[in-house]
Structure formats: structure tokens, C-alpha cells
Design a protein around this motif. Structure first.
Motif, PDB file in Angstrom:
ATOM      1  N   ALA A 378       0.835  -1.209   0.000  1.00 58.49           N
ATOM      2  CA  ALA A 378       0.000   0.000   0.000  1.00 58.49           C
ATOM      3  C   ALA A 378       0.866   1.254   0.000  1.00 58.49           C
ATOM      4  O   ALA A 378       0.559   2.242  -0.685  1.00 58.49           O
ATOM      5  N   LEU A 379       1.949   1.211   0.749  1.00 57.06           N
ATOM      6  CA  LEU A 379       2.856   2.359   0.804  1.00 57.06           C
ATOM      7  C   LEU A 379       3.519   2.578  -0.553  1.00 57.06           C
ATOM      8  O   LEU A 379       3.639   3.727  -1.010  1.00 57.06           O
ATOM      9  N   ILE A 380       3.929   1.476  -1.188  1.00 54.49           N
ATOM     10  CA  ILE A 380       4.543   1.596  -2.524  1.00 54.49           C
ATOM     11  C   ILE A 380       3.550   2.190  -3.514  1.00 54.49           C
ATOM     12  O   ILE A 380       3.893   3.063  -4.328  1.00 54.49           O
ATOM     13  N   TYR A 381       2.304   1.717  -3.431  1.00 55.30           N
ATOM     14  CA  TYR A 381       1.258   2.234  -4.343  1.00 55.30           C
ATOM     15  C   TYR A 381       1.030   3.722  -4.111  1.00 55.30           C
ATOM     16  O   TYR A 381       0.933   4.510  -5.066  1.00 55.30           O
ATOM     17  N   THR A 382       0.987   4.111  -2.820  1.00 51.91           N
ATOM     18  CA  THR A 382       0.766   5.524  -2.490  1.00 51.91           C
ATOM     19  C   THR A 382       1.912   6.382  -3.029  1.00 51.91           C
ATOM     20  O   THR A 382       1.696   7.475  -3.567  1.00 51.91           O
ATOM     21  N   GLN A 383       3.137   5.839  -2.877  1.00 49.90           N
ATOM     22  CA  GLN A 383       4.300   6.577  -3.372  1.00 49.90           C
ATOM     23  C   GLN A 383       4.249   6.734  -4.889  1.00 49.90           C
ATOM     24  O   GLN A 383       4.589   7.793  -5.434  1.00 49.90           O
ATOM     25  N   GLU A 384       3.842   5.670  -5.562  1.00 49.58           N
ATOM     26  CA  GLU A 384       3.758   5.736  -7.022  1.00 49.58           C
ATOM     27  C   GLU A 384       2.699   6.734  -7.472  1.00 49.58           C
ATOM     28  O   GLU A 384       2.896   7.501  -8.432  1.00 49.58           O
ATOM     29  N   VAL A 385       1.565   6.733  -6.774  1.00 48.98           N
ATOM     30  CA  VAL A 385       0.503   7.702  -7.110  1.00 48.98           C
ATOM     31  C   VAL A 385       0.999   9.120  -6.888  1.00 48.98           C
ATOM     32  O   VAL A 385       0.774  10.020  -7.731  1.00 48.98           O
ATOM     33  N   HIS A 386       1.654   9.329  -5.760  1.00 47.26           N
ATOM     34  CA  HIS A 386       2.167  10.663  -5.440  1.00 47.26           C
ATOM     35  C   HIS A 386       3.197  11.106  -6.480  1.00 47.26           C
ATOM     36  O   HIS A 386       3.185  12.266  -6.918  1.00 47.26           O
ATOM     37  N   ARG A 387       4.048  10.164  -6.906  1.00 47.65           N
ATOM     38  CA  ARG A 387       5.055  10.501  -7.918  1.00 47.65           C
ATOM     39  C   ARG A 387       4.385  10.867  -9.245  1.00 47.65           C
ATOM     40  O   ARG A 387       4.811  11.822  -9.919  1.00 47.65           O
ATOM     41  N   SER A 388       3.369  10.119  -9.585  1.00 50.54           N
ATOM     42  CA  SER A 388       2.656  10.410 -10.844  1.00 50.54           C
ATOM     43  C   SER A 388       2.018  11.794 -10.794  1.00 50.54           C
ATOM     44  O   SER A 388       2.027  12.536 -11.794  1.00 50.54           O
ATOM     45  N   GLU A 389       1.469  12.139  -9.623  1.00 47.69           N
ATOM     46  CA  GLU A 389       0.847  13.465  -9.478  1.00 47.69           C
ATOM     47  C   GLU A 389       1.897  14.560  -9.622  1.00 47.69           C
ATOM     48  O   GLU A 389       1.639  15.608 -10.248  1.00 47.69           O
ATOM     49  N   ILE A 391       4.766  14.392 -11.275  1.00 52.01           N
ATOM     50  CA  ILE A 391       5.215  14.488 -12.669  1.00 52.01           C
ATOM     51  C   ILE A 391       4.173  15.193 -13.520  1.00 52.01           C
ATOM     52  O   ILE A 391       4.501  16.044 -14.367  1.00 52.01           O
ATOM     53  N   ALA A 392       2.894  14.858 -13.266  1.00 50.92           N
ATOM     54  CA  ALA A 392       1.810  15.509 -14.048  1.00 50.92           C
ATOM     55  C   ALA A 392       1.790  17.008 -13.774  1.00 50.92           C
ATOM     56  O   ALA A 392       1.612  17.827 -14.694  1.00 50.92           O
ATOM     57  N   ASP A 393       1.977  17.384 -12.497  1.00 47.87           N
ATOM     58  CA  ASP A 393       1.959  18.798 -12.127  1.00 47.87           C
ATOM     59  C   ASP A 393       3.148  19.529 -12.747  1.00 47.87           C
ATOM     60  O   ASP A 393       3.016  20.670 -13.214  1.00 47.87           O
ATOM     61  N   ALA A 423      10.901  28.890  -7.155  1.00 47.07           N
ATOM     62  CA  ALA A 423      11.094  27.554  -7.731  1.00 47.07           C
ATOM     63  C   ALA A 423      10.763  26.470  -6.702  1.00 47.07           C
ATOM     64  O   ALA A 423      10.148  25.448  -7.042  1.00 47.07           O
ATOM     65  N   ASN A 424      11.124  26.706  -5.482  1.00 47.28           N
ATOM     66  CA  ASN A 424      10.779  25.737  -4.432  1.00 47.28           C
ATOM     67  C   ASN A 424       9.267  25.633  -4.261  1.00 47.28           C
ATOM     68  O   ASN A 424       8.727  24.549  -4.041  1.00 47.28           O
ATOM     69  N   ARG A 425       8.603  26.797  -4.389  1.00 47.97           N
ATOM     70  CA  ARG A 425       7.156  26.802  -4.198  1.00 47.97           C
ATOM     71  C   ARG A 425       6.417  26.149  -5.361  1.00 47.97           C
ATOM     72  O   ARG A 425       5.503  25.349  -5.158  1.00 47.97           O
ATOM     73  N   TYR A 426       6.831  26.422  -6.583  1.00 45.10           N
ATOM     74  CA  TYR A 426       6.104  25.902  -7.751  1.00 45.10           C
ATOM     75  C   TYR A 426       6.604  24.534  -8.205  1.00 45.10           C
ATOM     76  O   TYR A 426       5.847  23.789  -8.837  1.00 45.10           O
ATOM     77  N   LEU A 427       7.886  24.262  -7.930  1.00 41.36           N
ATOM     78  CA  LEU A 427       8.492  23.040  -8.484  1.00 41.36           C
ATOM     79  C   LEU A 427       8.959  22.070  -7.389  1.00 41.36           C
ATOM     80  O   LEU A 427      10.026  21.456  -7.463  1.00 41.36           O
TER      81      LEU A 427
END
Length: 497
Positions: A378-389, A391-393, A423-427
């Protein structure tokens, strides 16, 4: 369950029977303790205090307990040590009563006691070496003294160890073995500073020179010996004999008379009487005959004593040559097998319960591992979802900042500090993630532009940097990050995710 209880009760009964029948009487142990106390005070049990018959009984009692099979296998170390001490004290008493053969048997029993009291073993082997010396078996005496020194060394008693080395050297002196004597005495002189030990070394050297017919050196070392506050008959006899061999009869007679005035052994008295009978030119015939008669009586006593000591040595040699008795092994094996069978039955009775407990523990651990595995997935899945978000952002930000004016305004590109904050705030804290790599201001700007998919021309315009050198600049920055130019954007994305 009933069968298990029966076997446990049977085993406890066997142990209780052994404890009752093999327990050492308190009186016996008190005798050994008292003998130890007298020994420490320089006295002997059975001579100065105590009854010799009581010590003999204590020795026999401990011998019986120690020789039993159960004591041999299960006996405590205290029993073995008490037995070894009893052997030593009774052996010393027998020596004092002029029975070296039985004394040797006691000392041999002490060496077979399997005790780890190395000091008492050192004393035992020293006595065995002394008996061998008096029998004229100097090599065997050397072997016993060598074992004695080794025991003292294991006990950490260095002073007794050096005395043991000197005893070994003295036996080799009797064999006129110069090489061995000097090897041992050199070791003592280099490592030991005790004056009494060093005095005994001088005595050994003087004895060696006498044996090797170097009489001047024998006298020289004897004189050194007497300069150390030494007053024993041995040193005087060495001088008397050396002067006798050198034909200085007056000096030989003078020192021979001094030997007889001091406590001396039969051997020393015999040699002194020989010098008085042959070198004293002032004596008349009757006086010489009287000295010769005294010497003859002394020689008879020496022969009697030497015969006794020779018998004691035969006991030691027989023990050394004796093959170990293997008959007790079968009894021991049978007893051990019996105990193992009983223990195995108890083990089988307990095995089922233990097996059930192990199965239960395994099932509990499987549930725990399954729960942990689900949490990890579940933690791995959450991390992957967060990473995808993320990258999309970031991809949206790339489109937003394609226009240079927007980039200037939103990121405050011209003001580096405000640019870092924006840059820290937006990126997703890109500048903070890059900080451990010690990048320059231009390299930080380059990483931001790489993340935003800026073209080469845009990089040249915004950093600013020469067009011809932008490729090498990107290579240098990527190397600082620990990656390659083509993987630079992926590396930065991984930092953010």
C-alpha cells in the motif's frame, strides 16, 4: 503424561541416591582445609599439628569418592581439587616419615585428579622431581620440574615459575649439560629480579662448573653466591670440593668442616667427610679412622635412602608406561546411554507440546508478515501515485513556463534568491533538493530549465551562456549530480518524487 512423570521421578531418584552415597563428609573437608591453613603458615599437618591418621583417613575417603564412576563423570571441580590437596598433604607427610614410595603414589594420584588448581599441581610435580633427584635420576627429575614450572606458569605464579626453571637447570647441571643450563639461567636472569632466585641461579652455575671440572669458576660463582647473604651447606661444599680438586687441602678442609656445622643432607655430609678423611693432614690416624667410620655409616644411610627413592622412581616410571585402563569406558558408555535414553524419552514427551507451540508461533508470524507485506504494498502504491501526481503537475508547469515573460514574472528569474524561493514553491522544492550537490547559481538555473524542458536557445538566453559551450556546461552540471546529460531530467524528477 503419567509415563512422563514416572521417568522424571526415576531420574530424580537416581540423582538423589548418587548425592547421598557420594557426598563427602564435612569432617573430611575440614581436615583438608586445616592442612591447607597449616601449609600456608609454614607448618605440616600430622607433624606440627593434627593427627596423621586423620589426614590418612581423609585422603582415603576422598580417593574413594573420586575414583567412583559417578564422581569421575559428574563430580564437581571442588571434589577434584580437595582430593588433589589431600594427595599433596598426605604425600608430604609420607616423605617426612621417610616413605617416598607411598608418597610418590599420592603425588601421582594428584596428577590424575583432573583438578585445575595449577598451583597445587606445581607443588606436586616439584616434590616428584625432588624424589627423582634423590634417586639420582636427573633427567626424570628435570622432566618433573619442567611440568612443575608449566603448572606455575599457568597459575600465573611467576616467582615459583622461575624457581622451577632453576630446578630444571640444576638437574641439567648434574648431567653437565652446559647448553641447557645456560639457556635456562639466561632466561631467569633476563626476566627475574628476585634476589633469592638469582642466588639459586649462582648456586646452579657453581654446581655446573664443579661438574665440568672448571673449579676456578665454581669457586668464583660460590663466592658471588655468599656475597648475597647466602648461608647454606651446598655452597660451602662446592667450595670445599673445588679446593680439594685443585689440591688446596687447607681450604678444602676448612669449608668441609663448615658444611658439617650447618644443617646438610646425607649426601653433603658424606662428601664433606670424604674431604676430611683424605685432605686433613693435621689429623692423626685414630682421628682419620673415626671420620672414615662416620662416613661409612653415612654411606649406609645413603644406600638405604637411595633404594627407597629408587623404588619410588619405579612407581613413577610404571605409571608413565602404564596404558590407560579402557575397561571403565564400557561402564561409562552404558551409564551415559542409560541417562540419554531417559532424557530422550522426556524429550519425546515434550516434543509434541513444543511442536504445537512452534506451529502456533509460525502462524502468528505468517499473519504478521502478511500484514506487513500488505502495508508495504500500500505504501509503494501511495508513493507511485504521489510521484505520478508530481510528474503531471511538473508537466503542466512546463507548459505554463514556456513563455519567457511568464517565467520571468512567476519565478522572479532575475533575482536569484527570489527565484529560488519561487522555484521551491512551484516546483516541489527543487532548489532545496539540489543544495547537497553544491551547484553554482548558473548550474541551479540550468537544472530548473532542464526540468521545464527548455530548449538550448532558451537556456542560452536565460542563463545566459555561450551557445557553443552550453553542451559542456550541461555535462559538467550532470557530472556533479552523479548522472549523465541524457538522464539529467529523469534524475531531477527522481529527486522531487
Amino acid at each position: 503424561m503419567l509415563l512422563r512423570k514416572k521417568y522424571i521421578l526415576f531420574l530424580l531418584a537416581c540423582c538423589g541416591l548418587w548425592a547421598c552415597t557420594h557426598k563427602v563428609p564435612e569432617e573430611t573437608l575440614r581436615v583438608v582445609i586445616q592442612a591447607d591453613s597449616l601449609w600456608q603458615a609454614g607448618k605440616m599437618y600430622g607433624v606440627d599439628e593434627g593427627d596423621s591418621a586423620t589426614l590418612a583417613q581423609a585422603y582415603e575417603t576422598l580417593k574413594d569418592r573420586h575414583s567412583s564412576l559417578f564422581s569421575f563423570v559428574l563430580g564437581p571441580s571442588s571434589l577434584r581439587t580437595s582430593y588433589a590437596h589431600a594427595c599433596y598433604h598426605y604425600g608430604k607427610l609420607l616423605r617426612a616419615k621417610d616413605d617416598p614410595e607411598e608418597a610418590m603414589r599420592c603425588f601421582i594420584n594428584a596428577t590424575h585428579s583432573r583438578t585445575r588448581d595449577y598451583y597445587i599441581l606445581g607443588r606436586v610435580y616439584s616434590n616428584m622431581g625432588s624424589i627423582c633427584h634423590l634417586a639420582g635420576e636427573y633427567q626424570l627429575s628435570y622432566d618433573m620440574y619442567e611440568k612443575s614450572a608449566d603448572m606455575f606458569l599457568q597459575d600465573g605464579d611467576t616467582l615459583s615459575y622461575y624457581y622451577g626453571l632453576n630446578d630444571m637447570a640444576f638437574e641439567k647441571a648434574m648431567l653437565a649439560d652446559k647448553v641447557c643450563v645456560f639457556a635456562l639461567t639466561n632466561t631467569i636472569e633476563k626476566e627475574c629480579r628476585d634476589t633469592e632466585v638469582l642466588a639459586k641461579v649462582l648456586e646452579t652455575k657453581a654446581s655446573l662448573y664443579l661438574r665440568t671440572h672448571q673449579y676456578d669458576l665454581a669457586i668464583y660463582n660460590a663466592n658471588l653466591l655468599f656475597s648475597t647473604n647466602y648461608h647454606e651447606a651446598t655452597g660451602l661444599l662446592i667450595k670445599a670440593q673445588a679446593y680439594s680438586y685443585l689440591a688446596y687441602k687447607d681450604s678444602a678442609v676448612y669449608y668441609a668442616q663448615q658444611v658439617l656445622e650447618l644443617p646438610c643432607t646425607l649426601y653433603e655430609a658424606n662428601n664433606a667427610l670424604y674431604i676430611l678423611a683424605n685432605d686433613d693432614e693435621t689429623r692423626d690416624r685414630n682421628s682419620i679412622r673415626a671420620v672414615a667410620a662416620d662416613r661409612a655409616d653415612t654411606q649406609k644411610l645413603i644406600e638405604i635412602a637411595r633404594a627407597k627413592y629408587a623404588q619410588a622412581v619405579q612407581v613413577l616410571e610404571w605409571d608413565s608406561d602404564q596404558k590407560p585402563d579402557r575397561g571403565w569406558i564400557w561402564t561409562l558408555v552404558t551409564s551415559v546411554l542409560f541417562v540419554l535414553v531417559v532424557l530422550y524419552i522426556i524429550y519425546l514427551l515434550r516434543k509434541r507440546k513444543l511442536h504445537q507451540r512452534i506451529i502456533k508461533d509460525i502462524r502468528v508470524k505468517e499473519k504478521i508478515n502478511s500484514h506487513l507485506s500488505n502495508n508495504i504494498n500500500a505504501l509503494i502504491y501511495t508513493q507511485e501515485v504521489h510521484r505520478s501526481e508530481i510528474i503531471a503537475d511538473i508537466e503542466k508547469s512546463c507548459q505554463l513556463f514556456q513563455d519567457n515573460q511568464v517565467l520571468y514574472d512567476r519565478l522572479h528569474w532575475k533575482d536569484y534568491d527570489m527565484m529560488c524561493e519561487s522555484a521551491n514553491r512551484y516546483l516541489y522544492n527543487i532548489v532545496a533538493h539540489l543544495q547537497p550537490y553544491n551547484l553554482s547559481e548558473k548550474e541551479v538555473r540550468l537544472c530548473i530549465l532542464v526540468l521545464l524542458k527548455a530548449s538550448t536557445e532558451k537556456m542560452v538566453d536565460l542563463i545566459p551562456y555561450a551557445h557553443s559551450g552550453i553542451g559542456k556546461f550541461k555535462y559538467t552540471a550532470a557530472r556533479k549530480l552523479g548522472t549523465k546529460t541524457v538522464n539529467m531530467r529523469t534524475f531531477i524528477l527522481n529527486l522531487l518524487g
